[in-house]
Design a protein around this motif. Structure first.
Motif: not given
Length: 272
Positions: A220-221, A157-164, A152-154, A187-190
């Motif tokens: 984006k999440g 859930a709603f953003g990278a900060d969810d990994w907290n 999904w290139e995400c 999460c990294c762009t390819k």
């Protein structure tokens, strides 16, 4: 019977009979496939226990869904095949009635999904966040979330900060992990020029500014990305569901038609 008089004997349509047989052979094999997937997953005990814990459904195991759906499809396919070949009106009625019930349940589920779309969105958010918390607990769950984020290139859930939410990736001062304030590599762009995945590409990325993060990771999440995918592919998704519904209606009509032919043949035999 009076001499010189001939009664026209009703016949069962061979075309309908063997078409229903072929229709149900496909149905039967699909049921076997679902059962096979469910039984394979059932044998993976460790994976199942983790999946049950993240679904937040009171211990309900999603593998039961595969087993029940596969079992129902197998039984219906078997009933339709034998009913058509043996011209058994009871099995054909059983097949058409239960196929009608399934069609009604699917229709009801579609209406409820539309009415309670916000609740479904919250459940999806909860599911992804539970996966994030358990990211390092099981390799299969880790692969699941990595596949989702890459596809999904995400990120989150709603953003990278969810990994907290994950003990290894959170930004707290007490976190001793090298992955602190980072994100998984998925999460990294390819970079198309890179053949080998850099598994450390997400290290410390959330300690950077938002503008800098955009150059390294997906912003984006996964929930909004999934919603976007549904909107972009609404025609395809709707077409698949309509196609399945039409096949079910077609199967019910054919089964009822064959039942009518069988009963007409029996009546003609009684009065001939």
């Amino acid at each position: 019977m009076m001499p010189g008089k001939h009664f026209k004997v009703q016949e069962v349509s061979c075309c309908i009979k063997y078409f229903i047989f072929g229709f149900n052979i496909i149905f039967w094999f699909l049921g076997l496939t679902f059962l096979g997937i469910g039984l394979w997953a059932w044998s993976e005990k460790g994976v199942l226990s983790n999946i049950s814990s993240i679904t937040d459904l009171g211990g309900f195991d999603p593998v039961w869904l595969f087993l029940v759906v596969g079992g129902v499809m197998f039984i219906l396919g078997f009933a339709g095949c034998i009913g058509a070949l043996r011209e058994n009106s009871f099995l054909l009625k059983f097949f058409s009635v239960f196929l009608g019930i399934i069609f009604f349940l699917e229709l009801t589920a579609g209406v409820l999904a539309f009415v309670f779309k916000d609740w479904i969105k919250d459940q999806l958010n909860s599911f992804i966040n539970n996966n994030i918390r358990a990211y390092r607990d099981d390799i299969d769950l880790q692969n699941l979330i990595d596949f989702t984020q890459e596809y999904w290139e995400c990120c989150g859930a709603f953003g990278a900060d969810d990994w907290n939410l994950n003990i290894y990736f959170n930004c707290t001062d007490s976190n001793p992990s090298r992955e602190k304030c980072g994100v998984p590599f998925s999460c990294c762009t390819k970079d198309p020029a890179e053949d080998v995945i850099n598994t450390q590409c997400g290290y410390d990325v959330r300690s950077k500014t938002d503008a800098e993060q955009r150059t390294f990771i997906y912003i984006k999440g996964c929930v909004p990305q999934f919603e976007k995918w549904l909107q972009d592919n609404l025609t395809v998704v709707a077409g698949i569901f309509i196609g399945i519904a039409l096949l079910q209606i077609f199967g019910i009509c054919l089964a009822q038609n064959l039942v009518s032919d069988i009963e007409a043949v029996r009546e003609s035999c009684l009065f001939s």
